[in-house]
Scaffold this motif. Sequence first.
Motif, PDB file in Angstrom:
ATOM      1  N   MET A   1       0.834  -1.205   0.000  1.00 53.88           N
ATOM      2  CA  MET A   1       0.000   0.000   0.000  1.00 53.88           C
ATOM      3  C   MET A   1       0.873   1.262   0.000  1.00 53.88           C
ATOM      4  SD  MET A   1      -3.153   0.723   2.571  1.00 53.88           S
ATOM      5  CE  MET A   1      -2.776   2.275   3.343  1.00 53.88           C
ATOM      6  N   LYS A   2       0.462   2.269  -0.750  1.00 54.91           N
ATOM      7  CA  LYS A   2       1.251   3.497  -0.822  1.00 54.91           C
ATOM      8  C   LYS A   2       1.215   4.224   0.516  1.00 54.91           C
ATOM      9  CE  LYS A   2       1.760   7.494  -3.908  1.00 54.91           C
ATOM     10  NZ  LYS A   2       2.508   8.271  -2.963  1.00 54.91           N
ATOM     11  N   LYS A   3       2.397   4.637   0.969  1.00 55.26           N
ATOM     12  CA  LYS A   3       2.437   5.342   2.246  1.00 55.26           C
ATOM     13  C   LYS A   3       2.068   6.813   2.036  1.00 55.26           C
ATOM     14  CE  LYS A   3       5.708   6.401   5.958  1.00 55.26           C
ATOM     15  NZ  LYS A   3       4.684   6.907   6.821  1.00 55.26           N
ATOM     16  N   ILE A   4       1.286   7.342   2.955  1.00 56.78           N
ATOM     17  CA  ILE A   4       0.986   8.777   2.894  1.00 56.78           C
ATOM     18  C   ILE A   4       2.000   9.496   3.779  1.00 56.78           C
ATOM     19  CG2 ILE A   4      -0.738  10.558   3.419  1.00 56.78           C
ATOM     20  CD1 ILE A   4      -2.837   8.676   2.424  1.00 56.78           C
ATOM     21  N   ALA A   5       3.008  10.071   3.114  1.00 54.44           N
ATOM     22  CA  ALA A   5       4.097  10.711   3.856  1.00 54.44           C
ATOM     23  C   ALA A   5       3.919  12.218   3.942  1.00 54.44           C
ATOM     24  CB  ALA A   5       5.437  10.380   3.190  1.00 54.44           C
ATOM     25  N   THR A   6       3.202  12.792   2.987  1.00 55.19           N
ATOM     26  CA  THR A   6       3.019  14.254   2.959  1.00 55.19           C
ATOM     27  C   THR A   6       1.580  14.595   2.603  1.00 55.19           C
ATOM     28  OG1 THR A   6       5.309  14.490   2.199  1.00 55.19           O
ATOM     29  CG2 THR A   6       3.889  16.410   1.942  1.00 55.19           C
ATOM     30  N   VAL A   7       0.959  15.390   3.470  1.00 54.63           N
ATOM     31  CA  VAL A   7      -0.423  15.831   3.233  1.00 54.63           C
ATOM     32  C   VAL A   7      -0.375  17.341   3.010  1.00 54.63           C
ATOM     33  CG1 VAL A   7      -2.724  16.085   4.276  1.00 54.63           C
ATOM     34  CG2 VAL A   7      -1.364  14.022   4.751  1.00 54.63           C
ATOM     35  N   LEU A   8      -0.933  17.788   1.880  1.00 55.60           N
ATOM     36  CA  LEU A   8      -0.997  19.234   1.633  1.00 55.60           C
ATOM     37  C   LEU A   8      -2.425  19.711   1.868  1.00 55.60           C
ATOM     38  CD1 LEU A   8       0.525  21.313  -1.217  1.00 55.60           C
ATOM     39  CD2 LEU A   8      -1.897  21.535  -0.707  1.00 55.60           C
ATOM     40  N   THR A   9      -2.578  20.725   2.704  1.00 57.68           N
ATOM     41  CA  THR A   9      -3.887  21.336   2.854  1.00 57.68           C
ATOM     42  C   THR A   9      -3.797  22.790   2.428  1.00 57.68           C
ATOM     43  OG1 THR A   9      -5.761  21.699   4.340  1.00 57.68           O
ATOM     44  CG2 THR A   9      -3.603  21.872   5.339  1.00 57.68           C
ATOM     45  N   ALA A  10      -4.810  23.233   1.653  1.00 51.93           N
ATOM     46  CA  ALA A  10      -4.787  24.603   1.130  1.00 51.93           C
ATOM     47  C   ALA A  10      -5.834  25.404   1.890  1.00 51.93           C
ATOM     48  CB  ALA A  10      -5.090  24.590  -0.362  1.00 51.93           C
ATOM     49  N   ILE A  11      -5.406  26.523   2.440  1.00 51.31           N
ATOM     50  CA  ILE A  11      -6.338  27.298   3.270  1.00 51.31           C
ATOM     51  C   ILE A  11      -6.536  28.700   2.700  1.00 51.31           C
ATOM     52  CG2 ILE A  11      -5.815  25.991   5.380  1.00 51.31           C
ATOM     53  CD1 ILE A  11      -4.182  28.457   6.314  1.00 51.31           C
ATOM     54  N   LEU A 110      -1.388  13.490  -0.792  1.00 46.74           N
ATOM     55  CA  LEU A 110      -2.812  13.766  -0.655  1.00 46.74           C
ATOM     56  C   LEU A 110      -2.999  15.280  -0.538  1.00 46.74           C
ATOM     57  CD1 LEU A 110      -5.693  12.550  -0.032  1.00 46.74           C
ATOM     58  CD2 LEU A 110      -5.087  12.736   2.387  1.00 46.74           C
ATOM     59  N   ILE A 111      -4.059  15.784  -1.192  1.00 47.80           N
ATOM     60  CA  ILE A 111      -4.410  17.201  -1.075  1.00 47.80           C
ATOM     61  C   ILE A 111      -5.765  17.277  -0.375  1.00 47.80           C
ATOM     62  CG2 ILE A 111      -5.098  19.257  -2.394  1.00 47.80           C
ATOM     63  CD1 ILE A 111      -3.082  18.402  -4.563  1.00 47.80           C
ATOM     64  N   VAL A 112      -5.866  18.122   0.646  1.00 53.19           N
ATOM     65  CA  VAL A 112      -7.131  18.247   1.391  1.00 53.19           C
ATOM     66  C   VAL A 112      -7.645  19.686   1.262  1.00 53.19           C
ATOM     67  CG1 VAL A 112      -8.262  17.988   3.633  1.00 53.19           C
ATOM     68  CG2 VAL A 112      -6.341  16.498   3.051  1.00 53.19           C
ATOM     69  N   LEU A 113      -8.896  19.803   0.795  1.00 52.29           N
ATOM     70  CA  LEU A 113      -9.508  21.121   0.552  1.00 52.29           C
ATOM     71  C   LEU A 113     -10.901  21.168   1.153  1.00 52.29           C
ATOM     72  CD1 LEU A 113      -9.140  21.401  -3.335  1.00 52.29           C
ATOM     73  CD2 LEU A 113      -7.668  22.470  -1.641  1.00 52.29           C
ATOM     74  N   GLY A 114     -11.394  22.387   1.393  1.00 52.44           N
ATOM     75  CA  GLY A 114     -12.811  22.534   1.691  1.00 52.44           C
ATOM     76  C   GLY A 114     -13.603  22.431   0.390  1.00 52.44           C
ATOM     77  N   THR A 115     -14.863  22.019   0.485  1.00 53.23           N
ATOM     78  CA  THR A 115     -15.682  22.006  -0.742  1.00 53.23           C
ATOM     79  C   THR A 115     -15.966  23.438  -1.190  1.00 53.23           C
ATOM     80  OG1 THR A 115     -17.654  21.869   0.633  1.00 53.23           O
ATOM     81  CG2 THR A 115     -16.877  19.803  -0.362  1.00 53.23           C
ATOM     82  N   HIS A 116     -15.957  24.367  -0.226  1.00 49.30           N
ATOM     83  CA  HIS A 116     -16.232  25.774  -0.528  1.00 49.30           C
ATOM     84  C   HIS A 116     -15.176  26.648   0.146  1.00 49.30           C
ATOM     85  CE1 HIS A 116     -20.046  23.710  -1.108  1.00 49.30           C
ATOM     86  NE2 HIS A 116     -20.282  24.638  -2.022  1.00 49.30           N
ATOM     87  N   GLY A 117     -15.153  27.927  -0.303  1.00 55.69           N
ATOM     88  CA  GLY A 117     -14.168  28.833   0.280  1.00 55.69           C
ATOM     89  C   GLY A 117     -14.783  30.194   0.515  1.00 55.69           C
ATOM     90  N   ARG A 118     -14.009  31.213   0.221  1.00 58.56           N
ATOM     91  CA  ARG A 118     -14.470  32.580   0.492  1.00 58.56           C
ATOM     92  C   ARG A 118     -15.379  33.145  -0.595  1.00 58.56           C
ATOM     93  NH1 ARG A 118     -11.256  36.893   1.028  1.00 58.56           N
ATOM     94  NH2 ARG A 118      -9.449  36.077  -0.057  1.00 58.56           N
ATOM     95  N   SER A 119     -15.560  32.376  -1.665  1.00 58.72           N
ATOM     96  CA  SER A 119     -16.356  32.918  -2.776  1.00 58.72           C
ATOM     97  C   SER A 119     -17.836  33.034  -2.410  1.00 58.72           C
ATOM     98  CB  SER A 119     -16.189  32.042  -4.015  1.00 58.72           C
ATOM     99  OG  SER A 119     -16.576  30.726  -3.696  1.00 58.72           O
TER     100      SER A 119
END
Length: 148
Positions: A1-11, A110-119
């Motif tokens: 299984m692929k290891k998740i070593a880095t998670v990017l979250t955009a805020i 992995l990239i983690v985002l909100g479904t919505h933002g400031r728009s």
Amino acid sequence: MKKIATVLTAIDFSDSSDNAFQMALSMAKSFSAQLLVLHVINEPVDLRGFYVPHISFEKLEDEIEEGAKKMMESFCRLNIHDFENYESLIVPGLPYEQIISQGEEKSADLIVLGTHGRSGLDHVLFGSTAEKVVRKSKIPVLTVRLEE
Ligand code: AMP
């Protein structure tokens, strides 16, 4: 299984991305992964005084960058307590392009985002950044909906 070593979250400092950030932090802790916290200064720049209360046109870019750095520092201080394996990044550009390119450059798993933002487009299923990242990213993307 692929290891998740880095998670990017955009805020974008919205409630929705705060919520997604919490999910990303939990995942980084569970996987013992590095957490990258990315904010993109939206270009062409948003001049409505979001980053700085008064706009000085001579030093506009510097002030915006400085304001964004302060927001990021205070966000990390408030939200990341005892977790040390993180890096914060602030870059200018188009949010969806930068989220994808920073993810690739930093080899995020992995990239983690909100479904919505400031728009404020709450009625649509996905905000436009979320939708473009989901459609174009080669890296798996997790979108998190804020339940009200
Ligand atoms: P949107 O599609 O613009 O409604 O935003 C959806 C999600 O994309 C937000 O919850 C954030 O996770 C991310 N996002 C939007 N704009 C930015 C930005 N300028 N910098 C970093 N992440 C962003």
